[in-house]
Design a protein around this motif. Structure first.
Motif, short mmCIF file in Angstrom:
data_model
loop_
_atom_site.label_atom_id
_atom_site.label_comp_id
_atom_site.label_asym_id
_atom_site.label_seq_id
_atom_site.Cartn_x
_atom_site.Cartn_y
_atom_site.Cartn_z
N ALA A 102 0.84 -1.20 0.00
CA ALA A 102 0.00 0.00 0.00
C ALA A 102 0.87 1.25 0.00
N PRO A 103 0.45 2.32 -0.67
CA PRO A 103 1.23 3.56 -0.69
C PRO A 103 1.37 4.14 0.72
N GLY A 104 2.41 4.92 0.90
CA GLY A 104 2.61 5.61 2.17
C GLY A 104 3.72 5.02 3.00
N ARG A 105 4.13 5.77 4.02
CA ARG A 105 5.20 5.35 4.92
C ARG A 105 4.62 4.72 6.17
N TYR A 106 5.37 3.78 6.72
CA TYR A 106 5.03 3.28 8.05
C TYR A 106 5.54 4.28 9.09
N PHE A 107 4.80 4.39 10.19
CA PHE A 107 5.26 5.17 11.33
C PHE A 107 4.65 4.56 12.58
N TYR A 108 5.11 5.02 13.71
CA TYR A 108 4.63 4.43 14.97
C TYR A 108 3.66 5.37 15.67
N GLN A 109 2.55 4.80 16.11
CA GLN A 109 1.53 5.55 16.85
C GLN A 109 1.15 4.72 18.07
N ASP A 110 1.39 5.28 19.24
CA ASP A 110 1.13 4.56 20.49
C ASP A 110 1.86 3.22 20.52
N GLY A 111 3.06 3.20 19.95
CA GLY A 111 3.86 1.99 19.96
C GLY A 111 3.48 0.96 18.91
N ILE A 112 2.52 1.28 18.05
CA ILE A 112 2.06 0.36 17.01
C ILE A 112 2.51 0.86 15.65
N ARG A 113 3.05 -0.04 14.82
CA ARG A 113 3.49 0.33 13.47
C ARG A 113 2.26 0.43 12.56
N VAL A 114 2.06 1.59 11.97
CA VAL A 114 0.84 1.85 11.21
C VAL A 114 1.15 2.58 9.89
N LYS A 115 0.14 2.60 9.05
CA LYS A 115 0.14 3.43 7.84
C LYS A 115 -1.17 4.22 7.81
N LYS A 116 -1.15 5.31 7.08
CA LYS A 116 -2.37 6.10 6.94
C LYS A 116 -3.35 5.39 6.00
N TYR A 117 -4.63 5.54 6.30
CA TYR A 117 -5.70 5.03 5.45
C TYR A 117 -6.83 6.04 5.49
N ARG A 118 -7.32 6.41 4.32
CA ARG A 118 -8.38 7.42 4.28
C ARG A 118 -9.38 7.12 3.18
N GLY A 119 -10.60 7.54 3.41
CA GLY A 119 -11.62 7.41 2.39
C GLY A 119 -11.43 8.46 1.32
N MET A 120 -11.84 8.13 0.10
CA MET A 120 -11.72 9.10 -1.00
C MET A 120 -12.71 10.24 -0.84
N GLY A 121 -13.66 10.09 0.10
CA GLY A 121 -14.58 11.16 0.41
C GLY A 121 -14.16 11.98 1.62
N SER A 122 -12.99 11.66 2.18
CA SER A 122 -12.49 12.45 3.30
C SER A 122 -12.00 13.81 2.81
N LEU A 123 -11.96 14.78 3.70
CA LEU A 123 -11.49 16.11 3.31
C LEU A 123 -10.04 16.08 2.84
N ASP A 124 -9.22 15.23 3.48
CA ASP A 124 -7.82 15.11 3.08
C ASP A 124 -7.71 14.68 1.62
N ALA A 125 -8.49 13.67 1.23
CA ALA A 125 -8.43 13.18 -0.14
C ALA A 125 -9.04 14.19 -1.11
N MET A 126 -10.10 14.88 -0.68
CA MET A 126 -10.73 15.87 -1.56
C MET A 126 -9.78 17.01 -1.90
N LYS A 127 -8.94 17.36 -0.95
CA LYS A 127 -7.96 18.43 -1.21
C LYS A 127 -6.99 18.05 -2.31
N GLN A 128 -6.81 16.74 -2.51
CA GLN A 128 -5.92 16.25 -3.56
C GLN A 128 -6.64 16.11 -4.89
N GLY A 129 -7.97 16.26 -4.90
CA GLY A 129 -8.70 16.22 -6.17
C GLY A 129 -9.79 15.19 -6.28
#
Length: 502
Positions: free
Chosen positions: A386-413
């Motif tokens: 999956a696209p994106g970088r791994y990072f740690y959140q609360d000691g857990i290795r995670v990646k970002k995941y977002r809906g295409m209807g989220s504001l973050d994704a809408m800002k990208q087009g």
């Protein structure tokens, strides 16, 4: 007189309720075959056949070229998102089409004038420990050398160029693009090197093989035959919108070798999709067009009569989608798949169940209720591919995941898939968040598919065609589970336990 034992699909889904996958439970059938004999080969669209009935969702945190390559390698198919420029999407198509199964997907390549600081940035972004150096910094050009951590870890001046520290091509052991994968793997293991650049007869880089790559393949279940097009290249699809600029995008994607186009909209029953289908079928008749999303028979019939080669079914059922909450429009996914499947069967057009998949049982339900393919987003999010970088959140290795209807994704087009124009108020129909590291889908999918095969065995169906026949003639019976029945069907009455899927 024998009392009625369960309901047919026609009876269950005509009672005025809409159901999710968890609401429905099938009754077992007679078993006279082994789970390994179940044939799940299917069609993703009118003219495209795949061995594994799974495709990855065209979301910008799920599918780019690396995911599309991996999906095709395990017999499925990936659909590239279009929250990027046309040029970037075309480049991802080319990466998929140029990839040879078994080799590293999208290896790190830089030019000789690149600096160590640029290499540091690339390693931080993508996690690479080495980089191939070619004449022009791209694949297909002359290989000059290889840079690994051993070459750079004690160099303090990060403005040093790669040409100054690389191991020159003359000192490398090289693989050949003209021999089978197994021969190059043997060469790599025999030379006891960590990396084996693959070159053609002209010395141009065509691929990369690593010991980690080989080790991973040997340690995971066999992937089976890859999904290939008529030219022997990996299958790959892509999403587009319905604006005028998307017509140009579609033509460029077709020129790059894309096999199918998804018209990406949360509500596909629109004049915009009808016009786009007409345009694509006139201008690019060889290209399969998958329309949607739809959840009703009326929606489906309009798009099928317009010439759609496939339908994407689902509205508001994804884990990160809030369309049903925000817009009060949609349908329970089990009902949507069944209802749309009945109409699609009349046209002999396959449907893709998009959304709501969480486990192998949901895959069984999607396919048994009339879908030909299950599309996964959240299941594949957080994976290595999956696209994106791994990072740690609360000691857990995670990646970002977002809906295409989220504001973050809408800002990208991505607002165009919600029929929203730039300048208008943007209303979120999805959320952004994080998901745990799930490892490679090449390890995940064989287990999901074997779980689905065991489900088909319990149903008494040894193929997708057979289960669809059972659904149509009422031989497959089912019921709706109460909340208590759903609770009973899961893990309960345990003080503690560890749930390991495979």
């Amino acid at each position: 007189m024998t009392s009625m034992d369960g309901f047919s699909g026609a009876a269950l889904f005509s009672q005025g309720f809409c159901y999710t996958y968890d609401d429905v439970i099938f009754h077992p059938g007679f078993i006279d075959f082994a789970a390994d004999q179940v044939d799940l080969s299917t069609r993703v669209s009118r003219n495209i056949a795949i061995r594994t009935p799974l495709v990855s969702s065209p979301m910008d945190t799920v599918t780019e070229s690396e995911m599309a390559v991996a999906m095709a390698e395990v017999g499925g198919m990936g659909f590239l998102h279009y929250n990027m420029t046309t040029e970037s999407q075309v480049e991802h198509i080319k990466r998929v089409k140029s990839h040879k199964p078994g080799y590293v997907a999208n290896p790190a390549i830089m030019g000789p004038a690149s600096t160590l600081s640029e290499l540091d940035e690339l390693q931080t972004a993508r996690g690479f420990t080495s980089v191939c150096v070619t004449e022009n910094g791209v694949s297909g050009t002359t290989l000059l050398g290889l840079v690994t951590n051993r070459d750079v870890e004690f160099v303090r001046d990060r403005t040093t160029t790669l040409s100054e520290v690389m191991t020159a091509v003359g000192e490398l052991v090289l693989g050949s693009a003209d021999v089978p994968l197994q021969v190059n793997e043997s060469t790599l293991l025999e030379c006891k090197r960590g990396k084996l650049p693959i070159v053609d007869r002209n010395g141009c880089l065509t691929g990369l093989l690593t010991r980690a790559n080989v080790k991973d393949r040997l340690n995971r279940p066999a992937s089976g035959a890859p999904a290939l097009d008529t030219h022997g290249k990996l299958l790959c699809g892509a999403a587009i919108g319905t604006r005028d600029t998307d017509r140009v995008r579609a033509q460029q994607l077709f020129g790059a070798g894309v096999n199918a186009i998804i018209l990406d909209s949360s509500q596909g029953d629109s004049v915009y999709q009808l016009e786009m289908i007409k345009f694509l079928k006139n201008e690019l008749p060889q290209l399969d067009v998958i329309a949607g999303n739809v959840v009703t028979q009326q929606q489906a019939r309009r798009l099928l009569e317009a010439g759609a080669d496939g339908l994407r079914v689902g509205m508001g059922s994804g884990s990160i989608c809030t369309t049903q909450e925000v817009c009060a429009v949609g349908r329970g996914q089990a009902t949507a798949v069944y209802k749309v499947g009945q109409v699609a069967r009349e046209f002999d057009v396959p449907i893709i169940a998009d959304g709501g998949i969480q486990n192998s049982g949901h895959i069984v339900k999607a396919l048994a209720l009339g879908a030909h393919v299950a599309m996964c987003g959240s299941v594949f999010s957080g994976s290595t591919e999956a696209p994106g970088r791994y990072f740690y959140q609360d000691g857990i290795r995670v990646k970002k995941y977002r809906g295409m209807g989220s504001l973050d994704a809408m800002k990208q087009g991505s607002d165009s898939r919600y029929l929203s124009e730039s300048g208008h108020l943007k209303i979120a129909q999805g959320v952004s968040g994080t998901v745990r590291d799930k490892g490679s889908i090449k390890s995940m999918i064989p287990y999901l598919i074997h779980g689905a095969k065991q489900g088909f065995q319990d149903l008494g169906a040894d193929s997708l065609e057979k289960v669809h026949q059972m659904l149509a003639n009422g031989l497959m019976t089912m019921e709706v589970r109460t909340n208590a029945a759903q609770k009973e069907g899961g893990i309960h009455d345990m003080h503690s336990y560890t749930k390991v899927p495979w």
